[in-house]
Design an enzyme around this catalytic site. Structure first.
Site, PDB file in Angstrom:
ATOM      1  N   ASN A 152       0.361  -1.519  -7.428  1.00 30.63           N
ATOM      2  CA  ASN A 152       0.364  -2.359  -6.231  1.00 30.63           C
ATOM      3  C   ASN A 152      -1.012  -2.910  -5.884  1.00 30.63           C
ATOM      4  O   ASN A 152      -1.124  -3.891  -5.168  1.00 30.63           O
ATOM      5  CB  ASN A 152       0.922  -1.575  -5.033  1.00 30.63           C
ATOM      6  CG  ASN A 152       0.252  -0.243  -4.843  1.00 30.63           C
ATOM      7  OD1 ASN A 152       0.258   0.595  -5.747  1.00 30.63           O
ATOM      8  ND2 ASN A 152      -0.332  -0.034  -3.693  1.00 30.63           N
ATOM      9  N   GLN A 180       7.158  -2.274  -6.854  1.00 27.70           N
ATOM     10  CA  GLN A 180       6.563  -3.619  -6.932  1.00 27.70           C
ATOM     11  C   GLN A 180       7.305  -4.526  -7.904  1.00 27.70           C
ATOM     12  O   GLN A 180       6.972  -5.712  -8.006  1.00 27.70           O
ATOM     13  CB  GLN A 180       5.084  -3.531  -7.342  1.00 27.70           C
ATOM     14  CG  GLN A 180       4.179  -2.926  -6.284  1.00 27.70           C
ATOM     15  CD  GLN A 180       4.002  -3.821  -5.049  1.00 27.70           C
ATOM     16  OE1 GLN A 180       4.206  -5.041  -5.093  1.00 27.70           O
ATOM     17  NE2 GLN A 180       3.618  -3.225  -3.929  1.00 27.70           N
ATOM     18  N   SER A 200      12.324  -0.958  -2.859  1.00 26.88           N
ATOM     19  CA  SER A 200      12.068  -1.011  -1.421  1.00 26.88           C
ATOM     20  C   SER A 200      12.316  -2.437  -0.925  1.00 26.88           C
ATOM     21  O   SER A 200      11.688  -3.381  -1.415  1.00 26.88           O
ATOM     22  CB  SER A 200      10.624  -0.589  -1.158  1.00 26.88           C
ATOM     23  OG  SER A 200      10.363  -0.627   0.223  1.00 26.88           O
ATOM     24  N   THR A 238      24.058   9.126   9.303  1.00 30.94           N
ATOM     25  CA  THR A 238      24.762   7.851   9.450  1.00 30.94           C
ATOM     26  C   THR A 238      23.946   6.733   8.803  1.00 30.94           C
ATOM     27  O   THR A 238      22.737   6.641   9.004  1.00 30.94           O
ATOM     28  CB  THR A 238      25.013   7.555  10.946  1.00 30.94           C
ATOM     29  OG1 THR A 238      25.736   8.667  11.476  1.00 30.94           O
ATOM     30  CG2 THR A 238      25.823   6.283  11.139  1.00 30.94           C
ATOM     31  N   CYS A 328      -7.258   1.666   2.423  1.00 35.64           N
ATOM     32  CA  CYS A 328      -8.225   0.955   3.248  1.00 35.64           C
ATOM     33  C   CYS A 328      -7.653   0.678   4.630  1.00 35.64           C
ATOM     34  O   CYS A 328      -6.668  -0.022   4.778  1.00 35.64           O
ATOM     35  CB  CYS A 328      -8.569  -0.372   2.578  1.00 35.64           C
ATOM     36  SG  CYS A 328      -9.621  -1.368   3.591  1.00 35.64           S
TER      37      CYS A 328
HETATM   38  N1  PLP Z   1       5.122   2.553  -4.208  1.00 33.01           N
HETATM   39  C1  PLP Z   1       4.457   1.400  -4.282  1.00 33.01           C
HETATM   40  C2  PLP Z   1       3.908   0.954  -5.597  1.00 33.01           C
HETATM   41  C3  PLP Z   1       4.259   0.623  -3.145  1.00 33.01           C
HETATM   42  O1  PLP Z   1       3.573  -0.516  -3.227  1.00 33.01           O
HETATM   43  C4  PLP Z   1       4.803   1.081  -1.912  1.00 33.01           C
HETATM   44  C5  PLP Z   1       4.599   0.290  -0.676  1.00 33.01           C
HETATM   45  O2  PLP Z   1       3.557   0.245  -0.118  1.00 33.01           O
HETATM   46  C6  PLP Z   1       5.510   2.282  -1.895  1.00 33.01           C
HETATM   47  C7  PLP Z   1       5.653   2.997  -3.054  1.00 33.01           C
HETATM   48  C8  PLP Z   1       6.107   2.814  -0.625  1.00 33.01           C
HETATM   49  O3  PLP Z   1       7.275   2.108  -0.306  1.00 33.01           O
HETATM   50  P1  PLP Z   1       7.893   2.174   1.183  1.00 33.01           P
HETATM   51  O4  PLP Z   1       6.958   1.433   2.065  1.00 33.01           O
HETATM   52  O5  PLP Z   1       9.223   1.501   1.065  1.00 33.01           O
HETATM   53  O6  PLP Z   1       8.018   3.610   1.530  1.00 33.01           O
END
Ligand code: PLP
Length: 375
Positions: A152, A180, A200, A238, A328
């Site tokens: 990410n 991602q 996500s 739920t 950060c």
């Molecule tokens: N893994 C990666 C690579 C992400 O970029 C993120 C989001 O910031 C997450 C996990 C966490 O996902 P969520 O915000 O849906 O818990």
């Protein structure tokens, strides 16, 4: 001045069509899906249709898709279940993972439930596959390999098929944080040698607080939240119906427009790279930015000057949203575990620009002009 949003790897704005699909479930279609009467049947049907949509897109079976609260929960579930239910006493991961993975693994090490080995990282930010092979070969116990599909912060994409085949060779469990990439790349779970992947909604113009965990049908784990019989007894509580409906709709839209959107967004990334090279002396880019890399992410390293130290802060003052890294939180771009693991230069100021279908080249021109004043 209008706000310019270049932080789409953190989260994306909701697509209006996704909101439209969710609205009935925030208003008249409010029934509890566990109820037997018509209001309940209506929402139960919406959830199961959403599951079918997601499964079809990932080429998985609907029974392999579980709705969760997002990437963090999905990753925690996969890792904890591998250790507690599938007998993995050793975890192989990388120092470049998201904190959802790293902190979960650290916790299991702290409680004495598992040991961890970190695979070596090459200077371009890719994991060293030979080292992964060696670590797997040297392991006496059953192993969980947890390696993200795309990073990410720097955008690097790992060859999950190659990792999956290595795991198969050594009979290891393979989980990949695909947060991602789900919604941005095609997946074929019938072919990919993987046990768990995650998604996500808010990373591809869906709602926040909803995600998926894919669990391969050959894997049997214990319920991850105990209580009622929702999500086929695996995750009680739920259901987040409007979130689930929105997740499926967002994935549907993202998938049907993938070719055009990815080409457009890749064009923005390349344009920004070119503009920065032309206008900011000393700028360079982290990771394998021209190779195996997300089309959405450009991680730029700016030379340290008196002014560049407060780059993110100054961008914010100018209504430009970008990010320094997951750790950060202040205006200064310090604290990224990913950048410090790969950086050759501790004096760089890193800014991650990440783009979506809603961004334009005109916005890039504005940001580059502002950056010229800030460095
Ligand atoms: N893994 C990666 C690579 C992400 O970029 C993120 C989001 O910031 C997450 C996990 C966490 O996902 P969520 O915000 O849906 O818990």
């Amino acid at each position: 001045m209008n706000r310019i949003y270049f932080d789409n790897a953190a989260t994306t704005p909701l697509d209006p069509l996704v909101l439209e699909s969710m609205m009935p479930f925030l208003t008249e279609k409010f029934g509890n899906p566990s109820s037997i009467y018509s209001y309940g049947r209506e929402t139960r049907m919406a959830i199961e249709n959403a599951r079918k949509t997601v499964a079809k897109i990932l080429n998985a079976h609907p029974s392999e898709i579980f709705f969760t609260s997002g990437g963090t929960e999905s990753t925690n579930t996969a890792i904890n279940a591998s250790v507690r239910d599938l007998g993995c006493k050793k975890i192989i991961t990388s120092p470049l993972e998201h904190h959802a993975t790293l902190h979960c693994v650290e916790h299991l090490v702290k409680t004495g439930e598992a040991e961890v080995s970190y695979v070596k990282v090459l200077p371009n930010g890719h994991i060293d596959m030979n080292d992964l092979d060696r670590l797997l070969a040297d392991s006496k116990e059953k192993v969980l390999v947890t390696l993200m599909h795309a990073n990410n912060e720097i955008g690097n994409i790992t060859d999950i098929e190659q990792v999956g085949n290595l795991c198969k060779k050594y009979n290891a469990i393979f989980h990949s944080d695909t947060v991602q990439t789900v919604g941005h790349y095609a997946f074929d779970m019938r072919k990919l040698p993987m046990h768990f992947i995650t998604g996500s909604g808010h990373k591809f113009h869906g709602p926040k607080g909803v995600g998926i965990l894919y669990i391969n049908e050959n894997i049997k784990i214990n319920p991850f939240i105990n209580g009622g019989n929702q999500e086929r007894n695996m995750r009680a509580g739920t259901e987040n119906i409007y979130g689930i409906v929105g997740f499926a709709k967002a994935l549907e839209i993202a998938t049907s427009n993938q070719e055009n959107d990815s080409e457009y967004i890749r064009g923005l990334k390349n344009y920004m790279k070119q503009k920065l090279l032309e206008n900011i002396p000393g700028v360079y880019f982290n990771g394998d930015y021209e190779g195996k890399s997300l089309y959405t992410v450009l991680s730029a390293a700016f030379p340290e000057t008196d002014k560049s130290e407060m780059l993110l802060f100054n961008l914010d003052i100018n209504n430009i949203c970008a990010s320094g890294g997951s750790a950060c939180t202040s205006g200064a771009s310090v604290g990224s575990h990913v950048i410090s693991a790969i950086s050759k230069d501790s004096n760089q100021s890193t800014v991650r620009f990440s783009f979506s279908k809603y961004n334009t080249k005109e916005e890039i021109d504005v940001v580059v002009e502002k950056l010229k004043e800030m460095i």
